[in-house]
Design an enzyme around this catalytic site. Structure first.
Site, PDB file in Angstrom:
ATOM      1  N   ASP A 167       2.441  -4.623   5.985  1.00  0.00           N
ATOM      2  CA  ASP A 167       3.419  -4.190   6.988  1.00  0.00           C
ATOM      3  C   ASP A 167       3.346  -2.558   7.021  1.00  0.00           C
ATOM      4  O   ASP A 167       4.037  -2.032   7.761  1.00  0.00           O
ATOM      5  CB  ASP A 167       4.696  -4.585   6.720  1.00  0.00           C
ATOM      6  CG  ASP A 167       5.190  -4.858   5.396  1.00  0.00           C
ATOM      7  OD1 ASP A 167       5.016  -3.683   4.691  1.00  0.00           O
ATOM      8  OD2 ASP A 167       5.344  -5.795   4.861  1.00  0.00           O
TER       9      ASP A 167
ATOM     10  N   HIS B  38      -4.797  -6.396   1.188  1.00  0.00           N
ATOM     11  CA  HIS B  38      -4.975  -7.272   2.354  1.00  0.00           C
ATOM     12  C   HIS B  38      -4.931  -6.583   3.684  1.00  0.00           C
ATOM     13  O   HIS B  38      -4.792  -7.225   4.585  1.00  0.00           O
ATOM     14  CB  HIS B  38      -4.002  -8.345   2.214  1.00  0.00           C
ATOM     15  CG  HIS B  38      -3.959  -9.300   1.008  1.00  0.00           C
ATOM     16  ND1 HIS B  38      -2.765  -9.905   0.481  1.00  0.00           N
ATOM     17  CD2 HIS B  38      -4.807  -9.571   0.119  1.00  0.00           C
ATOM     18  CE1 HIS B  38      -3.365 -10.903  -0.475  1.00  0.00           C
ATOM     19  NE2 HIS B  38      -4.510 -10.375  -0.685  1.00  0.00           N
TER      20      HIS B  38
END
Length: 238
Positions: free
Chosen positions: A97, A112
């Site tokens: 995020d 990731h």
């Protein structure tokens, strides 16, 4: 905490629990409403993208829109302070995020990827600008292939060099702090164990015990947004 005050080489690993405190739903928690009928294999694999690129792009567009409504929490902010205090520091995150960077962290490895970035599906390179011609997904301005979010999907390898850098920092640190992660997702789950093997002090901060808890020197139970600021205050008040 004496271990925190004395740390010269500090490695921090964060997981979904840190983002959840800001209101970011986990991957599966986000599969509500319109998206509840889809399996992860329908939304987060290369095969799914080849099969239905529009569906996958729109799913990630919805997640990006949700991120615009949240902000870094006190746990994120406390990690910025940790970075400023430790001579050698690396923040390794499983989150996509970008909230660590929004809070002010600089020395970050994203295992990731990052949902706010876009890359070419065919060329695997980040693309910052493309034609707004209404294509869904948009097309790569270089090769004409589909664009996709720059995140690691199921069945994909981690970004080149990301895990190697994280593992090297874990093996070199004298203090390793695992925060808000289940300690189940590999290869990230191996990082605190690598630190332990080299003699580092291991601290776990999590609302619930995990498979790592029994191995930790210190288990601080609770949300990082409360535990980390209190830990910093206590460490430097002593």
């Amino acid at each position: 905490m004496e271990a925190l005050r004395a740390a010269r080489r500090l490695t921090v690993l964060t997981g979904a629990g840190v983002s959840a405190e800001s209101g970011v739903p986990t991957f599966r928690d986000a599969q509500t409403g319109l998206w509840a009928k889809y399996r992860p294999e329908d939304l987060a694999t290369p095969e799914a993208f080849r099969r239905n690129p529009r569906l996958v792009w729109e799913w990630y567009a919805a997640r990006r829109a949700r991120l615009e409504e949240v902000a870094p929490n006190p746990g994120h902010v406390a990690m910025v302070e940790l970075e400023q205090l430790a001579p050698e520091f690396l923040l390794v995150t499983q989150n996509v995020d970008g909230l660590h960077q929004r809070a002010g962290s600089h020395r970050v490895v994203e295992l990731h990827g990052n949902i706010t970035r876009t890359k070419c599906f065919d060329e695997n390179v980040v693309v910052e600008q493309w034609s707004q011609d209404g294509s869904v997904p948009p097309r790569c301005p270089h090769c004409g292939g589909w664009l996709r979010p720059d995140v690691v999907w199921f069945h994909e390898m981690l970004p080149a060099g990301a895990f190697a850098r994280a593992e090297a920092a874990s093996r070199a640190c004298d203090l390793f702090v695992s925060i808000g992660t289940s300690a189940l997702v590999h290869p990230a789950a191996s990082l605190p164990l690598a630190a332990l093997e080299r003699g580092a002090v291991l601290v776990e901060i999590n609302p619930q015990p995990t498979p790592l808890t029994a191995r930790a020197h210190y288990f601080l139970q609770g949300p990082s947004g409360k535990i980390l600021p209190a830990l910093l205050r206590a460490a430097w008040a002593a």
